[in-house]
Design an enzyme around this catalytic site. Structure first.
Site, PDB file in Angstrom:
ATOM      1  N   ASP A 502       0.808  -1.215   0.000  1.00  0.00           N
ATOM      2  CA  ASP A 502       0.000   0.000   0.000  1.00  0.00           C
ATOM      3  C   ASP A 502       0.841   1.264   0.000  1.00  0.00           C
ATOM      4  OD1 ASP A 502      -2.783  -0.318  -0.053  1.00  0.00           O
ATOM      5  OD2 ASP A 502      -2.779  -1.173   1.957  1.00  0.00           O
TER       6      ASP A 502
HETATM    7  C1  BGC Z   1       0.188   1.357   6.196  1.00  0.00           C
HETATM    8  C2  BGC Z   1      -0.162   0.152   5.368  1.00  0.00           C
HETATM    9  C3  BGC Z   1      -1.640   0.052   5.259  1.00  0.00           C
HETATM   10  C4  BGC Z   1      -2.243   1.347   4.756  1.00  0.00           C
HETATM   11  C5  BGC Z   1      -3.737   1.253   4.754  1.00  0.00           C
HETATM   12  C6  BGC Z   1      -0.456   2.585   5.627  1.00  0.00           C
HETATM   13  O1  BGC Z   1      -0.171   3.689   6.423  1.00  0.00           O
HETATM   14  O2  BGC Z   1       1.581   1.502   6.248  1.00  0.00           O
HETATM   15  O3  BGC Z   1       0.366  -1.014   5.970  1.00  0.00           O
HETATM   16  O4  BGC Z   1      -1.982  -0.970   4.391  1.00  0.00           O
HETATM   17  O5  BGC Z   1      -1.845   2.428   5.552  1.00  0.00           O
HETATM   18  O6  BGC Z   1      -4.354   2.379   4.272  1.00  0.00           O
HETATM   19  C1  NOJ Z   2      -1.874  -3.752   5.351  1.00  0.00           C
HETATM   20  C2  NOJ Z   2      -3.023  -3.804   4.423  1.00  0.00           C
HETATM   21  O1  NOJ Z   2      -4.173  -4.210   5.124  1.00  0.00           O
HETATM   22  C3  NOJ Z   2      -2.755  -4.763   3.299  1.00  0.00           C
HETATM   23  O2  NOJ Z   2      -3.818  -4.753   2.396  1.00  0.00           O
HETATM   24  C4  NOJ Z   2      -1.475  -4.402   2.609  1.00  0.00           C
HETATM   25  O3  NOJ Z   2      -1.229  -5.349   1.602  1.00  0.00           O
HETATM   26  C5  NOJ Z   2      -0.322  -4.359   3.583  1.00  0.00           C
HETATM   27  N1  NOJ Z   2      -0.644  -3.466   4.655  1.00  0.00           N
HETATM   28  C6  NOJ Z   2       0.990  -3.927   2.940  1.00  0.00           C
HETATM   29  O4  NOJ Z   2       0.999  -2.580   2.616  1.00  0.00           O
END
Ligand code: BGC
Ligand code: NOJ
Length: 840
Positions: A502
């Site tokens: 993400d």
């Molecule tokens: C986090 C990710 C997460 C995303 C969700 C980010 O700030 O680092 O792990 O999936 O937010 O919106």
């Molecule tokens: C958490 C999110 O829930 C997931 O969808 C994503 O793949 C991981 N973070 C990695 O960014």
């Protein structure tokens, strides 16, 4: 420091001191009513949706960290001393303390001043309520006169609004108290047809005079927070508890709470049982009031029978037994006995349990997810399904159809949806280009597990819009087409806002503080930045689509697959994409991560930081790229060489040391945290699977052990999160807190580890033709046994090592069978015995 131990026979983790490094929590409920509960009774409850139907209030990031919950206070009415048997909130030293977190229940016990108290908390199956069953024993040589106070704080339903909109909310709170039951009915006068209630078994007894013997009786109540706590006081020191008498307050506005005052008179050795029921109830919109009309009093005729039922000890006992037997059933679907106690414990108990919790809650409510930010993630829920499909196939079917119904007509997907409405979340929108492909992988897992081809013909809407129905098969087809319609300059998939990672926001270019990295595209149309990860995922999905298209008894296409292209079409897509990966996605010793918006490489030896990423190594190998010609072998060797640490495999190296506007959020994190080079545990099982596919059982298990909570229980002071469930991240080697976990519970790590261990290391996995048994176990294992329920048949599997290597020889009910798939038995057969020799 040791904070507890596993009681595997009881399927419990037993915490032996209350001051764990972080709150160590459990979940109550698995259908509609849910609660989170910490080892000191902190936490909250909600009905279906952690944001929109929050029942009790909890303040995140509080001081102390975990304050607010399902609290009880005991007061010695002779001395005036009071304490909490769950330690919080008074934090009075206890003479003994244990918290047993089990499957859907928690028991917290604490003794002080010769009084032992033990509270069982759980949500009965089929009920929208939680039970607290308290047993208080007088261990003194003399009689004890005690006051017991309960305390919860009601949330005014919408947790976001509750935490922000005080100009309104301090005026709206309303309650009723009737027959000892506290009803929370804020906004019931207007558009809500639901209310919450908090009842106590002592109310059923005499309320006019104090008890004579070991009886308990209700002596008072409070529903206004300030009346209970007193001005300028906190939960650790309520004035009502101090003085030993409720204020009988009725909340008008401000902060409605629920508190009962129960008097207990206990002879030496005597035990009293008090049951509390906290619940949620809906009334028919046209029958909300009793009497109908202006008095606005809640119609309680519909709820009272429920309350009365669950205040009965026998009902509680029976409900607990039913819950236990549900978990017996769920956990008996797949059990193993291996030489490794950690594998046994995780597969048989905790990993399976966590998978169910992630299925229920996606990423919405934990002690790290506030329940207001995120609904159900599209990619998250699809991946969660990979872990639990065998435990609850009917619910998996429903979930798949729900997910597909939020898909867009162009094949894309809403990134999240709200569980209460099942509608896509417009604020987040779509454009995460990996999302649709997860639907293909989840649907495949469902089909392999169940053989239920009818799901493919199931009509499903797009974007929840009636009239747009198409068979699920067409949804899957459009998922594939979505990628094909979005290929970049190298023939690799465009990344869009992000892929699985993400935080790899290659089109975001954000210079504005606070701007969302996930939903902002500041520059260009996103037609350059490409993802090698999605390419690998597409190859995997295309192969699965080919498998689906071709599948059916005897290899004849199944009627439900007529909405799909022929298998050869998908195989060709897989080959083309693989060719693009080989031509432009191989960096020499590992798979490249991406091309940025200028066509520059990400995750290449040419980069100064972020030279190698874990995700494309895992995904491309899982897709089968380079298994034959050594690329896969080389990619995983690079992972072990550059990314492995004693606490797990980090996401990338070297960590980014400064913000890079063209890479996005990933470079916003300090080195070693989250996506910037932590051990992002979700990705580690991909490496385990890759190692297993290459036949490296040793490496696969070794990679597992580093992130396995049960193994890490020995270093709880470093790990800090719960030792019975996976956490999303463990700080990487660039972080000063290397080895410290965060974001426990709600993570795709649960499903993927479960898949990696059971399907790849132990090698027992569903296929379209039957159950495959192809273990990649360490050389040192003499074998293992397993029992697996698959399509209504129980397979008793006995694996013995006959020599080195991973070749298997199957004997099914005494007959040798070629290959590694146990054919489906004829109808009526309920049990099959499979003997497997490995290394022969
Ligand atoms: C986090 C990710 C997460 C995303 C969700 C980010 O700030 O680092 O792990 O999936 O937010 O919106
Ligand atoms: C958490 C999110 O829930 C997931 O969808 C994503 O793949 C991981 N973070 C990695 O960014």
């Amino acid at each position: 420091m040791n904070y507890g131990y596993f009681d595997d026979a009881a399927r419990e983790y037993v915490i032996t001191r209350p001051d764990t490094p972080l709150p160590w929590i459990n979940y109550l409920g698995s259908e509609a009513y849910f609660g989170l509960i910490s080892n000191t009774a902190g936490g909250y409850s909600f009905y279906r949706d952690a944001r929109l139907r929050r029942i009790t209030r909890y303040r995140y990031n509080n001081v102390p960290f975990d304050t607010g919950g399902r609290y009880l206070y005991l007061r010695d009415d002779a001395s005036g001393q009071f304490w909490s048997p769950s330690w919080m909130p008074t934090r009075t030293p206890l003479d003994s303390y244990t918290c047993r977190h089990g499957m859907g229940y928690t028991v917290i016990s604490g003794a002080a001043h010769g009084i032992e108290a033990s509270t069982l908390y759980f949500v009965p199956l089929g009920a929208n309520l939680e039970i607290w069953r308290l047993r208080v024993t007088n261990q003194r040589a003399t009689a004890a006169r005690l006051s017991l106070f309960s305390a919860i704080e009601f949330n005014l339903w919408d947790a976001w609004d509750d935490g922000t909109n005080f100009q309104r909310n301090f005026n709206t709170g309303e309650v009723e108290v009737d027959g000892g039951v506290i009803y929370h009915k804020t906004e019931y006068r207007e558009r809500r047809d639901h209310f919450a209630y908090f009842a106590c078994s002592a109310a059923a007894r005499r309320t006019d005079s104090p008890p004579q013997d070991c009886q308990s009786s209700l002596a008072g109540f409070d529903t206004q927070r300030e009346s209970f706590l007193g001005p300028y006081r906190g939960w650790d020191n309520p004035v009502v508890v101090e003085r030993g008498q409720s204020g009988n307050s009725v909340a008008h506005g401000w902060s409605p709470i629920g508190s009962h005052h129960v008097e207990l008179h206990l002879q030496p050795g005597e035990t009293a049982e008090v049951i509390f029921v906290l619940g949620y109830h809906e009334n028919p919109a046209d029958d909300k009031f009793d009497p109908p009309g202006l008095r606005q009093t809640i119609n309680k005729r519909t709820v009272l029978p429920v309350i009365q039922r669950y205040l009965q000890p026998d009902t509680v006992e029976a409900a607990l037994a039913a819950l236990r037997s549900r978990w017996d059933d769920l956990l008996s679907v797949f059990t193993v006995e291996t030489p490794d106690e950690h594998v046994n414990r995780m597969v048989n108990i905790w990993n399976a349990y966590q998978v169910m919790v992630t299925f229920n809650l996606s990423r919405s409510a934990s002690f790290f997810e506030s329940g207001v930010g995120r609904g159900m993630g599209f990619r998250d829920s699809n991946q969660d399904l990979l872990g639990f499909v065998q435990m609850a196939p009917a619910r998996a079917r429903e979930r798949l159809l729900d997910l597909a119904a939020t898909q867009l007509e162009n094949g894309g997907a809403y990134h999240q949806y709200q569980p209460l409405t099942k509608r896509g979340n417009d604020a987040v929108g779509s454009g995460f280009n990996d999302d649709p492909l997860w639907l293909v992988l989840a649907a495949t897992a469902y089909l392999k597990e169940t053989g239920d081809w009818s799901i493919l013909s199931e009509p499903v809407v797009y974007e929840n819009r009636p009239g747009t129905e198409q068979p699920l098969a067409e949804h899957l087809q459009r998922s594939m087409q979505y990628t094909l319609d979005r290929l970049g300059p190298h023939g690799l998939p465009l990344i869009g806002r992000a892929d699985w990672n993400d935080c790899l926001n290659l089109n975001c270019f954000s210079e504005t503080p606070g701007e969302s990295f996930q939903t902002t595209e500041n520059r260009g149309e996103g037609k350059i930045a490409e993802s090698v990860f999605i390419a690998g995922q597409f190859v995997l999905a295309a192969k699965e689509m080919a498998g689906i298209a071709e599948q059916a008894a005897g290899g004849k296409p199944h009627p439900a697959t007529s909405d799909l292209q022929p298998a050869a079409y998908y195989m060709q897509l897989a080959q083309q994409m693989e060719a693009a990966v080989r031509a432009h996605g191989w960096d020499g010793a590992w798979f490249l991560r991406a091309y940025d918006a200028f066509g520059g490489k990400v995750g290449s030896a040419e980069c100064d930081e972020g030279r190698i990423f874990i995700e494309p190594q895992g995904m491309c190998v899982m897709a089968g790229i380079g298994l034959e010609d050594g690329l896969a072998e080389q990619a995983l060797a690079s992972v072990q060489g550059h990314l492995a640490t004693e606490h797990g495999v980090v996401l990338l190296q070297p960590a980014y040391t400064h913000y890079r506007v063209h890479l996005g959020e990933i470079t916003s994190y300090p080195p070693g945290y989250k996506e910037n080079a932590s051990i992002f545990c979700h990705t580690n099982p991909w490496i385990m699977i890759g190692e297993a596919m290459l036949g490296h059982g040793e490496e696969a298990l070794n990679t597992y052990h580093r992130i396995c909570p049960s193994v890490r229980a020995a270093i709880s002071d470093v790990h800090r999160c719960e030792p019975y469930v996976y956490a999303q991240t463990i700080a990487g080697k660039d972080a000063p807190t290397h080895g410290e976990a965060k974001n426990s519970w709600l993570t795709g790590t649960a499903a993927w580890n479960y898949a990696a261990i059971t399907q790849w290391i132990l090698g027992i996995r569903a296929s379209h033709d039957g159950l495959r048994v192809a273990p990649a176990i360490p050389a040192s294992w003499s074998g293992f046994t397993a029992s697996r329920l698959f399509r209504g048949v129980t397979y008793h599997i006995d694996v013995r090592r006959a020599g080195p290597g991973n070749r298997v020889a199957l004997t099914v009910d005494g007959q040798p069978v070629a290959g590694d798939v146990v054919p489906l038995p004829r109808a009526g057969v309920g049990e099959v015995r499979v003997a497997v020799e490995v290394g022969r």
